[in-house]
Design an enzyme around this catalytic site. Sequence first.
Site, PDB file in Angstrom:
ATOM      1  N   GLU A 289      10.501 -40.505 -48.869  1.00 47.15           N
ATOM      2  CA  GLU A 289      10.323 -39.050 -48.751  1.00 47.15           C
ATOM      3  C   GLU A 289       8.906 -38.631 -49.131  1.00 47.15           C
ATOM      4  O   GLU A 289       8.411 -37.620 -48.670  1.00 47.15           O
ATOM      5  CB  GLU A 289      11.323 -38.313 -49.648  1.00 47.15           C
ATOM      6  CG  GLU A 289      12.518 -37.785 -48.888  1.00 47.15           C
ATOM      7  CD  GLU A 289      13.397 -36.846 -49.719  1.00 47.15           C
ATOM      8  OE1 GLU A 289      13.239 -36.762 -50.950  1.00 47.15           O
ATOM      9  OE2 GLU A 289      14.266 -36.197 -49.121  1.00 47.15           O
ATOM     10  N   HIS A 310      20.541 -65.002 -46.751  1.00 41.67           N
ATOM     11  CA  HIS A 310      21.431 -65.601 -45.747  1.00 41.67           C
ATOM     12  C   HIS A 310      21.655 -64.656 -44.570  1.00 41.67           C
ATOM     13  O   HIS A 310      22.544 -64.873 -43.754  1.00 41.67           O
ATOM     14  CB  HIS A 310      22.758 -65.992 -46.408  1.00 41.67           C
ATOM     15  CG  HIS A 310      22.562 -67.025 -47.481  1.00 41.67           C
ATOM     16  ND1 HIS A 310      22.838 -68.360 -47.300  1.00 41.67           N
ATOM     17  CD2 HIS A 310      22.065 -66.910 -48.738  1.00 41.67           C
ATOM     18  CE1 HIS A 310      22.539 -69.022 -48.409  1.00 41.67           C
ATOM     19  NE2 HIS A 310      22.064 -68.167 -49.288  1.00 41.67           N
ATOM     20  N   LYS A 424      19.274 -30.428 -41.100  1.00 44.75           N
ATOM     21  CA  LYS A 424      20.083 -29.357 -41.717  1.00 44.75           C
ATOM     22  C   LYS A 424      20.206 -28.183 -40.762  1.00 44.75           C
ATOM     23  O   LYS A 424      21.292 -27.627 -40.582  1.00 44.75           O
ATOM     24  CB  LYS A 424      19.407 -28.871 -43.008  1.00 44.75           C
ATOM     25  CG  LYS A 424      19.475 -29.852 -44.156  1.00 44.75           C
ATOM     26  CD  LYS A 424      18.898 -29.228 -45.419  1.00 44.75           C
ATOM     27  CE  LYS A 424      18.627 -30.285 -46.458  1.00 44.75           C
ATOM     28  NZ  LYS A 424      17.818 -29.813 -47.563  1.00 44.75           N
TER      29      LYS A 424
END
Length: 449
Positions: A289, A310, A424
């Site tokens: 951010e 792995h 948003k």
Amino acid sequence: MLKLDISQVTGFLSADSLNKLQDSVNDANKSLYSKTGKGSEFLGWLNLPGNVSDNEINEINDCAALLTAKSDIIVVIGIGGSYLGARAVIDALSGNFNSLLHKNERKSPLILFAGNNISEDYHYELIQLLDKYDYSIIVISKSGTTTEPAIAFRLLKAHIEAKYGKPEAKSRIAAVTDKAKGALKKMADTEGYKTFIIPDDVGGRFSVLTPVGLLPIAAAGFNIKQLLNGAKNMMNLCAEKKPLDENPADLYAAARYALYQNGKVIEILASYTPNLNYIIEWWKQLYGESEGKEGKGIFPAGVNFTADLHSMGQWIQEGIRNIFETALRVESSKHSLIVPDDKENLDELNFLSGKKLSDVNKMAELGTMLAHVSGGVPNISISIEKTDEENLGGLIYFFEKACAISGYLLGVNPFDQPGVEAYKKNMFALLGKRGFEDIKQKLDKNLKL
Ligand code: PA5
């Protein structure tokens, strides 16, 4: 004390590239400490470890004790910077199987989290669980208007009031929010919840050393004074006007920026112990951010070794060479466990008989570092002595200070997050919230509704 080792980076850089950055790092520090750089209204975190008074610590501990005394579970509601720091420290300090212990075997209530997703099943199952246990709520939101925690709090407020009645429910709820604005502050004042204030000048992802992190961490039974002490020691160590090689945060920022200038645009933070997984998640938010804007930034990725050796190990060893790795190491483990000898040796593991598991893990770390470096992946190493409050406090401040310098080296404002508004707005428009009608029309057109 935290140790930073960049010896496996220098081979990937031209001889004086780090020294050349000293002036830019000095400028970044000057902007930071004189509060003249971008986002300077959000620098409260810089001196925070020395500014939290004993009174504040006592008030937080007292509230934590009240909630703890009446709860098997404490639900911490919050998202992003109002969630990840507390979770990172609590997970790092709690036993790996703490959640499976019987409530009488646990020294402190179990901390569960909500409001960091909108999953119907998650919240339904949480409520089912809370039917069976005594619980309290810590609800955290700086803006007081974030949708995910607001939904979770609406659900749990109704549940806790129905379970205990309103007056008792009130004594089981603490709020952490802005001093004046936002729906949560209004609600806390109206309902009379115990409330802690998030300072105006501390942004979400830099707020773990405010009540945002301190209250849940204290409620989980950990020593917040030691956490702050560790951060304070690091604050002094990383203060302005120190040459790069004496200032670990500045050196980390400079090393990663030099790598970025050389095309290394992805940093992979690797931990070798599962209880640090949420330190990685917190770090990803802090750096993602803060740096990812204006078309710039190092992409922060995380892996948990040896499990991910792995899976992602192949990519790291031989994929596109635009990555570098930062290994997060813990020098001593809390417990000791030795690989037993086995007469039959059917598993052919007797070459490890008598060795401590932590020594085997260290050889995995070393072997991995050597393999990845030889595969063209520069390696930064960050080690802490052990996983305790003091070391974690230091680690938190180290990453915060380095993040601010990194952002200034990149030329961005490390303290804003304009990009998170986009989803948003769309979500509100799609849900029909008043004021978002224009966006809804555009989206409908795009979706051909
Ligand atoms: O770092 C940030 O600012 C964000 O991640 C916020 O912490 C997150 O969006 C939650 O915001 P709030 O505390 O206002 O609910």
